[in-house]
Scaffold this motif. Structure first.
Motif, PDB file in Angstrom:
ATOM      1  N   ALA A  36       0.822  -1.209   0.000  1.00 44.98           N
ATOM      2  CA  ALA A  36       0.000   0.000   0.000  1.00 44.98           C
ATOM      3  C   ALA A  36       0.857   1.260   0.000  1.00 44.98           C
ATOM      4  O   ALA A  36       0.455   2.283  -0.542  1.00 44.98           O
ATOM      5  CB  ALA A  36      -0.928  -0.005   1.206  1.00 44.98           C
ATOM      6  N   THR A  37       2.058   1.199   0.571  1.00 44.45           N
ATOM      7  CA  THR A  37       2.943   2.358   0.609  1.00 44.45           C
ATOM      8  C   THR A  37       3.509   2.645  -0.775  1.00 44.45           C
ATOM      9  O   THR A  37       3.529   3.791  -1.216  1.00 44.45           O
ATOM     10  CB  THR A  37       4.103   2.132   1.603  1.00 44.45           C
ATOM     11  OG1 THR A  37       3.546   1.790   2.872  1.00 44.45           O
ATOM     12  CG2 THR A  37       4.956   3.369   1.742  1.00 44.45           C
ATOM     13  N   PHE A  49       1.168  -4.460 -11.166  1.00 40.55           N
ATOM     14  CA  PHE A  49       0.337  -3.305 -11.452  1.00 40.55           C
ATOM     15  C   PHE A  49       0.700  -2.164 -10.520  1.00 40.55           C
ATOM     16  O   PHE A  49       1.006  -2.373  -9.353  1.00 40.55           O
ATOM     17  CB  PHE A  49      -1.148  -3.649 -11.250  1.00 40.55           C
ATOM     18  CG  PHE A  49      -1.610  -4.813 -12.077  1.00 40.55           C
ATOM     19  CD1 PHE A  49      -2.077  -4.625 -13.360  1.00 40.55           C
ATOM     20  CD2 PHE A  49      -1.560  -6.102 -11.570  1.00 40.55           C
ATOM     21  CE1 PHE A  49      -2.492  -5.700 -14.129  1.00 40.55           C
ATOM     22  CE2 PHE A  49      -1.979  -7.174 -12.318  1.00 40.55           C
ATOM     23  CZ  PHE A  49      -2.443  -6.976 -13.609  1.00 40.55           C
ATOM     24  N   THR A  50       0.632  -0.960 -11.049  1.00 39.91           N
ATOM     25  CA  THR A  50       0.767   0.245 -10.251  1.00 39.91           C
ATOM     26  C   THR A  50      -0.641   0.680  -9.884  1.00 39.91           C
ATOM     27  O   THR A  50      -1.543   0.641 -10.715  1.00 39.91           O
ATOM     28  CB  THR A  50       1.462   1.355 -11.061  1.00 39.91           C
ATOM     29  OG1 THR A  50       2.731   0.881 -11.495  1.00 39.91           O
ATOM     30  CG2 THR A  50       1.637   2.613 -10.243  1.00 39.91           C
ATOM     31  N   LEU A  51      -0.833   1.087  -8.646  1.00 43.07           N
ATOM     32  CA  LEU A  51      -2.147   1.526  -8.191  1.00 43.07           C
ATOM     33  C   LEU A  51      -2.190   3.050  -8.166  1.00 43.07           C
ATOM     34  O   LEU A  51      -1.203   3.696  -7.800  1.00 43.07           O
ATOM     35  CB  LEU A  51      -2.428   0.967  -6.793  1.00 43.07           C
ATOM     36  CG  LEU A  51      -2.370  -0.557  -6.699  1.00 43.07           C
ATOM     37  CD1 LEU A  51      -2.378  -0.993  -5.244  1.00 43.07           C
ATOM     38  CD2 LEU A  51      -3.532  -1.172  -7.441  1.00 43.07           C
ATOM     39  N   PRO A  52      -3.323   3.647  -8.536  1.00 42.73           N
ATOM     40  CA  PRO A  52      -3.426   5.110  -8.526  1.00 42.73           C
ATOM     41  C   PRO A  52      -3.451   5.650  -7.098  1.00 42.73           C
ATOM     42  O   PRO A  52      -3.784   4.932  -6.159  1.00 42.73           O
ATOM     43  CB  PRO A  52      -4.751   5.375  -9.238  1.00 42.73           C
ATOM     44  CG  PRO A  52      -5.549   4.136  -9.047  1.00 42.73           C
ATOM     45  CD  PRO A  52      -4.547   3.013  -8.995  1.00 42.73           C
ATOM     46  N   LYS A  53      -3.113   6.916  -6.939  1.00 35.64           N
ATOM     47  CA  LYS A  53      -3.097   7.547  -5.613  1.00 35.64           C
ATOM     48  C   LYS A  53      -4.486   7.554  -4.975  1.00 35.64           C
ATOM     49  O   LYS A  53      -4.611   7.574  -3.764  1.00 35.64           O
ATOM     50  CB  LYS A  53      -2.564   8.968  -5.715  1.00 35.64           C
ATOM     51  CG  LYS A  53      -1.104   9.021  -6.105  1.00 35.64           C
ATOM     52  CD  LYS A  53      -0.564  10.433  -6.015  1.00 35.64           C
ATOM     53  CE  LYS A  53       0.842  10.535  -6.532  1.00 35.64           C
ATOM     54  NZ  LYS A  53       1.842   9.872  -5.757  1.00 35.64           N
ATOM     55  N   THR A  54      -5.525   7.487  -5.776  1.00 34.62           N
ATOM     56  CA  THR A  54      -6.896   7.503  -5.270  1.00 34.62           C
ATOM     57  C   THR A  54      -7.403   6.107  -4.911  1.00 34.62           C
ATOM     58  O   THR A  54      -8.557   5.954  -4.523  1.00 34.62           O
ATOM     59  CB  THR A  54      -7.843   8.102  -6.331  1.00 34.62           C
ATOM     60  OG1 THR A  54      -7.735   7.335  -7.537  1.00 34.62           O
ATOM     61  CG2 THR A  54      -7.496   9.549  -6.618  1.00 34.62           C
ATOM     62  N   VAL A  78      -1.412   0.011 -15.191  1.00 34.14           N
ATOM     63  CA  VAL A  78      -2.000   0.796 -14.118  1.00 34.14           C
ATOM     64  C   VAL A  78      -3.386   0.244 -13.818  1.00 34.14           C
ATOM     65  O   VAL A  78      -4.255   0.205 -14.691  1.00 34.14           O
ATOM     66  CB  VAL A  78      -2.092   2.294 -14.494  1.00 34.14           C
ATOM     67  CG1 VAL A  78      -2.752   3.083 -13.383  1.00 34.14           C
ATOM     68  CG2 VAL A  78      -0.710   2.843 -14.801  1.00 34.14           C
ATOM     69  N   ALA A  79      -3.580  -0.198 -12.578  1.00 29.22           N
ATOM     70  CA  ALA A  79      -4.868  -0.751 -12.157  1.00 29.22           C
ATOM     71  C   ALA A  79      -5.862   0.378 -11.964  1.00 29.22           C
ATOM     72  O   ALA A  79      -5.583   1.344 -11.276  1.00 29.22           O
ATOM     73  CB  ALA A  79      -4.701  -1.530 -10.867  1.00 29.22           C
ATOM     74  N   GLU A  80      -7.007   0.250 -12.604  1.00 23.55           N
ATOM     75  CA  GLU A  80      -8.065   1.232 -12.424  1.00 23.55           C
ATOM     76  C   GLU A  80      -9.011   0.791 -11.317  1.00 23.55           C
ATOM     77  O   GLU A  80      -9.599   1.602 -10.638  1.00 23.55           O
ATOM     78  CB  GLU A  80      -8.817   1.440 -13.731  1.00 23.55           C
ATOM     79  CG  GLU A  80      -7.927   2.057 -14.791  1.00 23.55           C
ATOM     80  CD  GLU A  80      -8.645   2.329 -16.093  1.00 23.55           C
ATOM     81  OE1 GLU A  80      -9.848   2.024 -16.201  1.00 23.55           O
ATOM     82  OE2 GLU A  80      -7.989   2.825 -17.009  1.00 23.55           O
TER      83      GLU A  80
END
Length: 86
Positions: A36-37, A49-54, A78-80
Motif C-alpha cells: 500500500a505504501t 500493477f501500479t495503483l493510482p493515488k486515489t 495501471v490498475a483502475e
C-alpha cells in the motif's frame, strides 16, 4: 463530393481503430504481494500493477483472489480497479 466522403470515411475508420486499443483490460489472479505504501500489486503469475493515488484498499492480502481492471500507461500496467473475487 465523392473524395470528401471517402476521406471522411477513412478518417473515421482510423480514429475508431485507436479507440479500440484504449479499452480497459481485465486480469483475474491470486495476490502474491501488495504494498500500500509503494502502491503496487503483484499477482502469482508475475503480473505487476501500479495503483493510482486515489486507490481505496478493499482489504487486499497475499493469497486473495482478485480481478484487476487495468490499462497501459507507457510500459506500466495501471490498475483502475481491484475487486476481491469469491
Amino acid at each position: 463530393m465523392r473524395k470528401i466522403i471517402v476521406s471522411a470515411a477513412a478518417a473515421a475508420l482510423l480514429a475508431s481503430g485507436s479507440v479500440a486499443f484504449a479499452a480497459v483490460k481485465h486480469t483475474t489472479g491470486t495476490i502474491k504481494a501488495f504494498d500500500a505504501t509503494a502502491m503496487s500489486l503483484v499477482l502469482e503469475d508475475g503480473s505487476s500493477f501500479t495503483l493510482p493515488k486515489t486507490f481505496k484498499d478493499p482489504g487486499l492480502k497475499a493469497g486473495e483472489k482478485v480481478r484487476v481492471s487495468w490499462d497501459m500507461s507507457g510500459k506500466n500496467k495501471v490498475a483502475e480497479a481491484v475487486k476481491i473475487v469469491k
